[in-house]
Design a protein around this motif. Structure first.
Motif, mmCIF file in Angstrom:
data_model
loop_
_atom_site.group_PDB
_atom_site.id
_atom_site.type_symbol
_atom_site.label_atom_id
_atom_site.label_comp_id
_atom_site.label_asym_id
_atom_site.label_seq_id
_atom_site.Cartn_x
_atom_site.Cartn_y
_atom_site.Cartn_z
ATOM 1 N N PRO A 1 4.011 -3.556 0.758
ATOM 2 C CA PRO A 1 4.288 -2.579 -0.301
ATOM 3 C C PRO A 1 4.743 -1.253 0.286
ATOM 4 O O PRO A 1 4.259 -0.815 1.330
ATOM 5 C CB PRO A 1 2.935 -2.442 -1.010
ATOM 6 C CG PRO A 1 1.926 -2.828 0.014
ATOM 7 C CD PRO A 1 2.582 -3.889 0.852
ATOM 8 N N ASP A 2 5.705 -0.610 -0.393
ATOM 9 C CA ASP A 2 6.261 0.622 0.136
ATOM 10 C C ASP A 2 6.737 1.497 -1.011
ATOM 11 O O ASP A 2 7.085 1.004 -2.092
ATOM 12 C CB ASP A 2 7.432 0.302 1.076
ATOM 13 C CG ASP A 2 7.809 1.494 1.930
ATOM 14 O OD1 ASP A 2 6.936 2.323 2.215
ATOM 15 O OD2 ASP A 2 8.983 1.596 2.317
ATOM 16 N N SER A 3 6.760 2.815 -0.784
ATOM 17 C CA SER A 3 7.239 3.754 -1.794
ATOM 18 C C SER A 3 7.407 5.113 -1.143
ATOM 19 O O SER A 3 7.006 5.322 0.011
ATOM 20 C CB SER A 3 6.233 3.868 -2.953
ATOM 21 O OG SER A 3 5.064 4.552 -2.534
ATOM 22 N N ASP A 4 7.995 6.065 -1.864
ATOM 23 C CA ASP A 4 7.928 7.455 -1.436
ATOM 24 C C ASP A 4 6.462 7.865 -1.431
ATOM 25 O O ASP A 4 5.686 7.442 -2.294
ATOM 26 C CB ASP A 4 8.707 8.354 -2.389
ATOM 27 C CG ASP A 4 10.215 8.128 -2.317
ATOM 28 O OD1 ASP A 4 10.666 7.306 -1.492
ATOM 29 O OD2 ASP A 4 10.938 8.767 -3.100
ATOM 30 N N THR B 1 -6.154 13.382 6.279
ATOM 31 C CA THR B 1 -4.994 13.286 5.387
ATOM 32 C C THR B 1 -5.310 12.354 4.228
ATOM 33 O O THR B 1 -5.869 11.267 4.437
ATOM 34 C CB THR B 1 -3.752 12.752 6.129
ATOM 35 O OG1 THR B 1 -3.254 13.771 7.000
ATOM 36 C CG2 THR B 1 -2.643 12.369 5.164
ATOM 37 N N TYR B 2 -4.928 12.787 3.043
ATOM 38 C CA TYR B 2 -4.898 11.875 1.897
ATOM 39 C C TYR B 2 -3.441 11.589 1.604
ATOM 40 O O TYR B 2 -2.651 12.500 1.335
ATOM 41 C CB TYR B 2 -5.567 12.479 0.660
ATOM 42 C CG TYR B 2 -5.536 11.529 -0.527
ATOM 43 C CD1 TYR B 2 -6.393 10.432 -0.567
ATOM 44 C CD2 TYR B 2 -4.629 11.705 -1.573
ATOM 45 C CE1 TYR B 2 -6.367 9.541 -1.618
ATOM 46 C CE2 TYR B 2 -4.606 10.818 -2.637
ATOM 47 C CZ TYR B 2 -5.467 9.747 -2.653
ATOM 48 O OH TYR B 2 -5.420 8.854 -3.708
ATOM 49 N N LEU B 3 -3.085 10.325 1.678
ATOM 50 C CA LEU B 3 -1.707 9.891 1.489
ATOM 51 C C LEU B 3 -1.591 9.210 0.127
ATOM 52 O O LEU B 3 -2.313 8.256 -0.146
ATOM 53 C CB LEU B 3 -1.307 8.938 2.611
ATOM 54 C CG LEU B 3 0.151 8.544 2.743
ATOM 55 C CD1 LEU B 3 0.469 8.193 4.187
ATOM 56 C CD2 LEU B 3 0.479 7.355 1.860
ATOM 57 N N MET B 4 -0.695 9.720 -0.706
ATOM 58 C CA MET B 4 -0.572 9.232 -2.070
ATOM 59 C C MET B 4 0.807 8.618 -2.282
ATOM 60 O O MET B 4 1.830 9.295 -2.156
ATOM 61 C CB MET B 4 -0.798 10.384 -3.069
ATOM 62 C CG MET B 4 -0.778 9.971 -4.520
ATOM 63 S SD MET B 4 -1.329 11.328 -5.608
ATOM 64 C CE MET B 4 -0.081 12.570 -5.250
ATOM 65 N N GLY B 5 0.829 7.316 -2.587
ATOM 66 C CA GLY B 5 2.084 6.623 -2.837
ATOM 67 C C GLY B 5 2.392 6.513 -4.312
ATOM 68 O O GLY B 5 1.534 6.724 -5.175
ATOM 69 N N ALA C 1 5.633 -7.597 -10.220
ATOM 70 C CA ALA C 1 4.355 -6.882 -10.168
ATOM 71 C C ALA C 1 4.618 -5.396 -9.999
ATOM 72 O O ALA C 1 5.752 -4.961 -9.775
ATOM 73 C CB ALA C 1 3.488 -7.406 -9.022
ATOM 74 N N THR C 2 3.555 -4.635 -10.089
ATOM 75 C CA THR C 2 3.571 -3.213 -9.762
ATOM 76 C C THR C 2 2.646 -2.981 -8.589
ATOM 77 O O THR C 2 1.490 -3.425 -8.615
ATOM 78 C CB THR C 2 3.117 -2.359 -10.959
ATOM 79 O OG1 THR C 2 4.002 -2.571 -12.057
ATOM 80 C CG2 THR C 2 3.122 -0.883 -10.601
ATOM 81 N N THR C 3 3.143 -2.331 -7.544
ATOM 82 C CA THR C 3 2.322 -2.059 -6.369
ATOM 83 C C THR C 3 2.153 -0.550 -6.177
ATOM 84 O O THR C 3 3.026 0.233 -6.545
ATOM 85 C CB THR C 3 2.932 -2.648 -5.086
ATOM 86 O OG1 THR C 3 4.210 -2.032 -4.838
ATOM 87 C CG2 THR C 3 3.122 -4.150 -5.211
ATOM 88 N N GLN C 4 1.025 -0.175 -5.603
ATOM 89 C CA GLN C 4 0.782 1.208 -5.208
ATOM 90 C C GLN C 4 -0.087 1.210 -3.960
ATOM 91 O O GLN C 4 -1.100 0.505 -3.908
ATOM 92 C CB GLN C 4 0.104 2.016 -6.309
ATOM 93 C CG GLN C 4 -0.067 3.502 -5.960
ATOM 94 C CD GLN C 4 -0.630 4.311 -7.099
ATOM 95 O OE1 GLN C 4 -1.306 3.794 -7.986
ATOM 96 N NE2 GLN C 4 -0.358 5.616 -7.100
ATOM 97 N N ALA C 5 0.333 1.985 -2.957
ATOM 98 C CA ALA C 5 -0.392 2.038 -1.683
ATOM 99 C C ALA C 5 -0.775 3.477 -1.380
ATOM 100 O O ALA C 5 0.093 4.322 -1.144
ATOM 101 C CB ALA C 5 0.454 1.462 -0.555
ATOM 102 N N ASN C 6 -2.069 3.773 -1.393
ATOM 103 C CA ASN C 6 -2.609 5.057 -0.971
ATOM 104 C C ASN C 6 -3.405 4.856 0.315
ATOM 105 O O ASN C 6 -3.725 3.722 0.688
ATOM 106 C CB ASN C 6 -3.514 5.660 -2.053
ATOM 107 C CG ASN C 6 -2.780 5.890 -3.361
ATOM 108 O OD1 ASN C 6 -1.578 6.151 -3.380
ATOM 109 N ND2 ASN C 6 -3.502 5.785 -4.467
#
Length: 429
Positions: free
Chosen positions: A351-354, A377-381, A412-417
């Motif tokens: 999974p990938d995103s800005d 760091t908190y990384l929010m995708g 599907a919908t993906t989100q990676a934090n």
């Protein structure tokens, strides 16, 4: 497995200390060079040179040291990956179209550790040399065995570890140059099994490449320009090779790695305790067009197999600030915007995103020669709509001719934090 293989894998296992880190930048790049970098979203890291880890970003920055410098540390990466609103479309063994919803999945990620070590030794006023080791690429996603869309889930585990040696040369008070060689050890595991309801390939392994490993050689070059002691710029380029890895069965993965270019600036404001720093980084992910698999065994895929990705080039834009509070404490913070490597083709297994990085950290000076760094760091995708499909050749054409048939697909919908934390000890002597 012969003694040489046992020794090699044991040595790498000790050096890496842990399994592959989950990707926490676009694509599967990981920034695991230093805790100080994590504390400022890596803003200015190709030129700040506040400890020996700078050589991982720009070898020319070693010229900024007038005494030996050593840093050792580690980063923890806790990834939080969600796959939601998934739907699996397929044809059954009678080639009848079917559709099924898939329960939301939020346990694809995990926690991993990435170590690093750096050492810089000035030889004289002109030359310096350094050695280091750290991880710069890695991703791991693992779906449960009973995940409905098994040919899209499974296990994806790719990691690399970089052993570097570099040198720098100071031309004059303003210009310094550097170059280095990178010995890259990589390992990849990819497992996919077709859903048991599918025709022709139901329940059979599509990919079963286990711990394929190998070495490759890359290089890096850089320069630093100093306006004065409080203002300087750095520019660096890293060449990453196409990487080949084989497992014990002779199965081979060919993985193209991206080249990276970075420009950084550092400015300590006059008569203040504050400095501002920034970076722009280019990552040549368009090189990552596909993964090639050869000599596949125990698989319904015969002969060479290519998994297309067709990624696009990525960019990091980072800005940060450092506050030199007193002789004991240095505080820092940063923000990064990290663009997605995926373009038209998307994937639930990578999974990938800005992404946005929100970072903070500090240095505590134990004495004038040594310190401890901590970074967070908190990384929010972003949420991304994903669509994948699988085709096989089947005798369903006119007169029983063999034609490609799309037998399954998943949306599907993906989100990676992610949460990143780093701890590091540095000393000069």
């Amino acid at each position: 497995m012969n003694k040489k293989q046992i020794f090699t894998r044991s040595a790498i296992a000790v050096a890496m200390l842990a399994s592959a880190p989950q990707a926490f930048a676009a694509g599967f790049q990981i920034n695991a060079q230093s805790a100080t970098g994590i504390g400022r979203a890596f803003a200015g890291d190709a030129v700040i040179a506040d400890n020996a880890s700078v050589m991982a970003r720009n070898p020319a920055a070693m010229a900024l040291f007038d005494e030996k410098a050593f840093s050792i540390g580690f980063e923890t990466i806790t990834s939080m990956i969600e796959v939601s609103d998934a739907r699996y479309n397929y044809v059954d063994k009678t080639f009848t179209p079917k559709s099924a919803s898939i329960a939301d999945n939020d346990d694809v990620g995990g926690t991993s550790v990435a170590p690093n070590i750096h050492f810089i030794m000035p030889i004289n006023e002109k030359f310096a040399v350094g050695v280091n080791a750290y991880s710069n690429f890695g991703t791991k996603t693992e779906f449960a065995d009973d995940y409905t869309a098994t040919e899209y889930g499974g296990l994806t585990d790719v990691k690399s570890f970089n052993f570097g040696i570099a040198g720098s040369y100071r031309l004059n008070e303003q210009w310094s140059f550097g170059a280095g060689l990178d010995l890259i050890y990589g390992q990849g595991t990819m497992k996919r099994v077709a859903n048991s309801n599918l025709p022709l390939i139901g329940g059979k392994p599509l990919l079963d490449v286990d711990s394929a490993d190998g070495f490759a050689v890359g290089f890096n070059v850089g320069t630093v320009f100093e306006l004065d002691e409080n203002n300087r710029f750095g520019l660096a380029y890293r060449y990453s090779p196409e990487f080949e890895a084989k497992d014990d069965k002779g199965q081979k993965i060919t993985l193209p790695l991206p080249d990276i270019a970075e420009f950084s600036g550092f400015h300590k404001l006059e008569n203040t305790k504050f400095a501002v720093h920034y970076s722009i980084q280019y990552i040549g992910w368009s090189k990552f067009d596909q993964i090639d698999f050869e000599n596949l065994q125990d698989s319904v895929l015969t002969g060479p197999y290519q998994k297309p990705y067709e990624w696009q080039d990525g960019w990091h834009y980072a800005i940060g600030g450092t506050y030199y509070l007193n002789s004991d404490w240095t505080l820092r913070a940063g923000y990064m915007y990290d663009t997605s490597a995926q373009d038209q083709l998307t994937s639930i297994s990578v999974p990938d995103s800005d992404r946005q990085w929100f970072s903070a950290g500090f240095t505590y000076h134990l004495d004038p020669k040594s310190n401890i760094d901590f970074g967070f760091t908190y990384l929010m995708g972003q949420k991304v709509s994903v669509s994948e499909s699988t085709s096989v050749n089947a005798p369903v054409g006119p007169g029983g001719s063999v034609v490609p048939v799309n037998i399954s697909g998943v949306t599907a919908t993906t989100q990676a934090n992610a949460i990143l934390m780093g701890l590091q000890y540095s000393r000069s002597f």
